[in-house]
Every structure is written in structure tokens, then in C-alpha cells.
Design an enzyme around this catalytic site. Structure first.
Site, mmCIF file in Angstrom:
data_model
loop_
_atom_site.group_PDB
_atom_site.id
_atom_site.type_symbol
_atom_site.label_atom_id
_atom_site.label_comp_id
_atom_site.label_asym_id
_atom_site.label_seq_id
_atom_site.Cartn_x
_atom_site.Cartn_y
_atom_site.Cartn_z
ATOM 1 N N ASP A 53 0.855 -1.183 0.000
ATOM 2 C CA ASP A 53 0.000 0.000 0.000
ATOM 3 C C ASP A 53 0.895 1.238 0.000
ATOM 4 O O ASP A 53 1.811 1.356 0.805
ATOM 5 C CB ASP A 53 -0.915 0.005 1.228
ATOM 6 N N GLU A 105 -4.837 2.420 -4.059
ATOM 7 C CA GLU A 105 -3.377 2.385 -4.046
ATOM 8 C C GLU A 105 -2.867 1.114 -3.375
ATOM 9 O O GLU A 105 -1.745 1.071 -2.872
ATOM 10 C CB GLU A 105 -2.814 3.629 -3.339
#
Length: 623
Positions: A502, A545
Site C-alpha cells: 500500500d 493504491e
């Protein structure tokens, strides 16, 4: 057009205001914003603007801003050029203070002002600018209105996939707001787009929805618009008598409402319908009446007058051709071509080419008729190419089945037209070989289209399994791959590890550098990761993301080494063109423990990721 005047009034409020205001001003603002107040005449605009000015609180800059924006819509309907000059000044002030909501309203206002002047290109440019400003303002009503304008432009120009994408998004936003007049307009716009695509039954279904859900007995004008749109679909389906009755009923309503422009436009459509019914004497009388009314029409809204002049000339020419007055028909077709060429509607031009070709053949000008038929085919191919390029957009809004129906309808229509052209050309023996060549050409086109459609479907299947932005596996595909590797690990007793990656503080990248920079960050990061992974590793995007990496034949210690290399490589990425832009990532690791379920393994990796975030980010943590 009157519907545009109504829509103009509804669009003047595209902002939300939280400060307390006098009750009278608030109530009037709410009536306009929710569509409870209708605007049919210049007096309606002037009266409403006077009421707003009377109730405007003194020394209230927020409400003054709202009033100025409303004035652009309400105060210049009879003076569009002055309205443009007024909006120039207001736009400059809104830009200076960074007021995106005001910019969106002024651009929408300018769209209608330029439309009234018949300047379609400038109107379209302002619609685009209005959408950009509305997106920056994040106001749902403003965004929905801008999308509706873009949808109308795209639909009219034959870009149906783009139009449907705009309409569906606007429809969802308006459903959330609950403003029924807007929703009704969108339902009718979607119906019109389906009709233009050749999906007449789908169009009628949407019209029925508008009639049942959004039509009340006291809204005569809206009911007339619904009848108007339904008549178009019935006419396209060959149900001419039903279309005739609906047009006549709507014209009666326009007469009662004292709407001379719409009454005249309807009379033009009645010329068309009576031609289809072969009632040429009636069509000739209506054409003369409509021409006289258009020549003497007093209106400030010139957005559609030119179009209807062109349509009347085309329909009148078809009447004259049916009555074997070929020279007069060709004269009318020439007038129609001048008007419709500037209109930007490919459907009208195709109708004109077909009718004019028949007139040229009737005048024994076969070379010109053949050339015009070739031009017709070329324009048809251009429209087909434009439609093909928009298929991915249709897929995103789940209109792929509608798209296919529209394609089939177009192919059937083209085949029928070819057969009609061949029959006409066979009347002259000298054109028999040309007619056969035309048939062969169309068959080649259909074969090429079928091959292209097959390849395109294969490509769409690949796109459905790939993340569009980063070109790596999307969530669906990476989860399938992870499950396959899990089953393989159980069968072979091989080791297997998962990484959940992430990006840290990714929202700040978008906020500080813009969404374009955020897209570049995601793309460059994926290129870096793909270059460092092994051939057997799997990599995919599971969220905004967040990414999942599947590492076959790797235990936790080996996975940690790989993860640390990835973390360092991502931190070292340099983004060209963006000073001071750098990103880091946090990575959670879990080793698969047979025979646990995949979601349990991923949950442990996700927990490790959260631990890495909690410990300051830019870190690798193994579960």
C-alpha cells in the site's frame, strides 16, 4: 427552445450555502433549484429576477454571489449578446477568487446564450469548461447539469456511447438529489438517444417511465414534450397514424400554452409524417404554413430555428419529389443541405443524401446520384467507426447489450438501403454493373465489421481482467490467480507467500500534485515492481493504491527479502516533471499455512500491513 429555457432556469443554482438568509429569498431560491417554478415567457424570467432582487439581503456577499449567477441566466434571455459580455466580467472575477462553483454556473449560462445565438461550437466549448469547473466544485447538481449538456451535444452529434455515459452518471446524481424535473428531462434524453441509435422499443420504454413516474396532470408542457418524443419513436417504427395523433395533440397543447415556436416545429414534423402517410396535398399545405411561420417567428432563442428550416426544406423536397416536381424538389434539397450541413447532426445529413439521390436519379442525373450514394456510404462508415471507438465506454456503463442491438439495427438498415439503391439503379440498364459492385462493397464491409467485432470482443475480455490505469491484473484476476496458486501449493506441498503493498500518504499526492500526478505515480510504481518480480510471481491491483503480490515457492523469509527490495526501489523512484515528489510504501507479509482459506492468509497479511502503517509507514512487516 422552451425546454432549454426551463432547463436554464433550473441550472442557475449549482451551489450549496450554509448561512442563514431571509425566509422569502430562501424560499424563492429553493423553488428555482428544485424545479418547482416554470419559465415559458420573457415575463417569467423578468418577474423572477425582480423577486430575487427585492428579497436579496443587504451586505450579504454570499447571497449576492448567488444572485449575480442567477442574473446571468434570468436577466439576458432577450439580450444574449449582452449576457455574454456580462458573463465575461463575472468569469474574470470568479477566476480571480478561485470560485469553481460560480465558474460552473457562468459557463452553463454562456452555453445557453451562445445556443440562443445559434453558435453551436462556442456553446459546446463552454459546456466542456462548465463540466471541468463543476468537477472542481464537487457540487453534485452542478456536475449533473454539465454532464446532461455534454450528453445532449454528444447524442445530437451521433456520439451515442459518450452521451449515454454522461446521461447515466447525471441520472444517478439527480436520483440522489431527488429533483424530479431534472430526472424527467434525463429520462427523455436517454429515450431520444436510444431512438437515434435505432433502439425504438427501448426508447418507448423510457418514455413510458417518464410518463408514469414524472408526469402530473398540471404539467401540460412536459406532457406535450413526452408526446412529442413518443411520436418520433412511433414514426421510426412505421406506426405513422399513432405518430400523427401524438403530434397533433402536442400541437394543441402548445397552442393553449401560447408557444408559437414549438407549435411551428411540430407543424414541420407533421409535414414529415404526412409524407410517410402519402398524404402529399396535406403535407404541401402544412409546409407552406410552416415556412411562413418560420419566416415571421419572433423568438430570442435561435438554437433550433436553423435546424428546423433545414428539416422543413428537406421534407418539402420529399413532398415535391413524390408529386414528380423534381426541379422544385432539388431546389428545396439544396436549401436543406445548406442549413443541415451547419447543424452538425449526421443523421439529418444521411436522410438528406438518400432523398436527394432519389431526386437526382429522377432527373436522370445518374452520375450525381451515384456520387451522392457513395458519399452516403462513406458517411455511414465514419459513423460506424465512431461508434466502434466508443464501445469501451458503453461497457463501463453496462450498456454493451444495447450497443449490440444498435449495431444490428444499423446493419439491417444499411442492408435495406443497399437493396433499395440497387432496385433504383436497376431501372437504368447502364448502372447494373455499378449496383452489383455496390452490393459486393457492402458485403466486404459487413465481413470486415464482423471480423473487427470478434477481435474487439476478445480485446474487451482482456480489458475486463486488466486494470485500465496500471495495465496489471485487476482485483478479480489477481484473486483468481492467488486462489490457483493456493490450490497448487496444497497439491504440491510447495511454499507460498503473499505481499499486500500500500502506498503511503497517496491522498496527499493527489491533493498536492493533482490526480494526473497520482496516476503517474501508480503507473511508474507498477513498472518498477513488475521489473523486479520473478517470472512465476503474480502482481495485481486490488484497490485505489493497494496491490497484492503472490510469491509461489517462497517462504516468509524469502518473501521478506523480496518485499524489502521492492520497498527500497519504490522509495528511489524519481518522477520526471514533479519536483519534490517522492513516494514510499508499506508492505504486509503472510506465508500460506495449508489448508487455510485464501481470505485467512490475506487477512494476516493485511493485519501486518496495518502494523507497518502504525509503526510509521515505509516499512515491511511479516505476519
Amino acid at each position: 427552445m422552451a425546454i432549454k429555457r426551463l432547463f436554464c432556469a433550473l441550472t442557475v443554482l449549482c451551489c450549496s450555502c450554509a448561512h442563514a438568509t431571509p425566509e422569502q429569498f430562501d424560499e424563492l431560491v429553493h423553488q428555482i433549484e428544485s424545479g418547482q417554478r416554470y419559465f415559458f415567457s420573457l415575463t417569467d424570467f423578468q418577474t423572477t429576477l425582480q423577486e430575487l432582487e427585492t428579497t436579496l439581503p443587504a451586505n450579504d456577499p454570499v447571497r449576492r454571489n448567488i444572485f449575480d449567477r442567477m442574473r446571468c441566466m434570468l436577466g439576458f434571455f432577450d439580450q444574449p449578446q449582452k449576457g455574454i459580455e456580462y458573463s465575461d466580467t463575472q468569469l474574470a472575477a470568479a477566476k480571480a477568487r478561485g470560485d469553481s462553483a460560480a465558474l460552473a454556473d457562468y459557463y452553463v449560462c454562456r452555453y445557453y446564450l451562445f445556443s440562443q445565438l445559434g453558435q453551436a461550437q462556442q456553446a459546446e466549448q463552454n459546456a466542456q469548461l462548465g463540466y471541468q469547473a463543476a468537477s472542481d466544485s464537487e457540487n453534485p447538481l452542478s456536475i449533473a447539469i454539465s454532464l446532461s449538456l455534454l450528453g445532449s451535444i454528444a447524442s445530437y452529434q451521433g456520439n451515442y456511447a459518450d452521451a449515454m455515459q454522461h446521461y447515466v452518471t447525471a441520472y444517478q446524481l439527480q436520483r440522489g438529489l431527488g429533483y424530479k424535473p431534472y430526472i424527467s428531462d434525463l429520462v427523455l434524453s436517454i429515450a431520444a438517444t436510444y431512438r437515434r441509435m435505432g433502439l425504438y422499443q427501448d426508447a418507448l420504454n423510457y418514455i413510458d417511465q417518464a410518463e408514469q413516474e414524472f408526469n402530473s396532470p398540471d404539467e401540460q408542457f412536459r406532457h406535450a414534450l413526452i408526446m412529442h418524443e413518443k411520436a418520433y419513436s412511433y414514426a421510426e417504427l412505421g406506426q405513422y397514424q399513432q405518430a400523427l395523433q401524438l403530434f397533433e395533440q402536442s400541437m394543441t397543447v402548445y397552442q393553449q400554452l401560447k408557444e408559437p415556436m414549438w407549435r411551428t416545429f411540430t407543424k414541420v414534423n407533421l409535414v414529415w409524417i404526412n409524407n410517410l402517410l402519402k398524404r402529399y396535398d396535406i403535407a404541401m399545405t402544412l409546409a407552406k404554413e410552416a415556412k411562413s411561420e418560420l419566416d415571421t417567428l419572433q423568438t430570442y432563442d435561435m438554437s433550433s430555428v436553423g435546424t428546423y428550416r433545414g428539416l422543413l426544406a428537406m421534407y418539402h423536397g420529399e413532398t415535391l419529389l413524390a408529386l414528380q416536381q423534381v426541379p422544385d424538389a432539388l431546389q428545396q434539397f439544396a436549401l436543406a443541405e445548406t442549413a443541415l450541413s451547419a447543424d452538425g447532426n449526421p443523421r439529418y445529413l444521411l436522410m438528406l443524401y438518400k432523398a436527394k439521390a432519389a431526386a437526382l436519379a429522377g432527373a436522370k442525373r445518374y452520375d450525381e446520384a451515384y456520387a451522392l450514394l457513395n458519399q452516403y456510404l462513406q458517411q455511414t462508415q465514419i459513423q460506424q467507426q465512431k461508434a466502434r471507438e466508443q464501445q469501451s465506454n458503453l461497457l463501463r456503463v453496462q450498456f454493451d447489450s444495447v450497443r449490440q442491438q444498435e449495431r444490428n439495427t444499423q446493419l439491417k438498415a444499411e442492408k435495406q438501403l443497399v437493396e433499395q439503391h440497387v432496385s433504383a439503379l436497376q431501372l437504368a440498364q447502364r448502372w447494373q454493373y455499378a449496383a452489383l459492385a455496390l452490393i459486393v462493397l457492402m458485403l466486404v464491409i459487413l465481413l470486415a465489421f464482423a471480423i473487427s467485432l470478434k477481435k474487439r470482443n476478445q480485446r474487451l475480455h482482456r480489458l475486463a481482467m486488466t486494470d485500465e490505469l496500471t495495465n496489471v491484473a485487476n482485483r478479480r484476476r489477481i484473486m483468481m490467480q492467488a486462489e490457483q496458486e493456493r490450490i497448487k501449493a496444497i497439491d504440491t506441498k510447495a511454499e507460498l507467500s503473499f505481499l499486500i503493498l500500500d502506498l503511503d500518504h497517496f491522498k496527499q499526492v493527489n491533493d498536492c500534485f493533482g490526480h494526473d500526478a497520482g496516476d503517474i505515480v501508480l503507473q511508474q510504481m507498477c513498472i518498477t515492481v513488475c521489473a523486479m518480480l520473478r517470472e512465476q510471481d503474480r502482481f495485481g491491483r486490488t484497490g485505489g493504491e493497494e496491490f497484492l503480490i503472490v510469491l509461489p515457492d517462497a517462504n516468509a523469509q524469502q518473501a521478506e527479502i523480496i518485499a524489502e527490495r521492492l520497498r527500497q526501489a519504490i522509495a528511489a523512484i524519481a518522477f520526471t516533471g514533479y519536483d519534490n515528489l517522492a513516494v514510499t510504501c508499506s508492505i504486509g507479509i503472510s506465508q500460506y499455512q495449508a489448508p487455510e482459506a485464501l481470505n485467512n492468509s490475506l487477512a494476516r497479511a493485511d493485519k501486518a500491513l496495518y502494523q507497518a502503517k502504525a509503526e510509521g509507514r515505509n516499512k515491511v512487516v511479516c505476519a
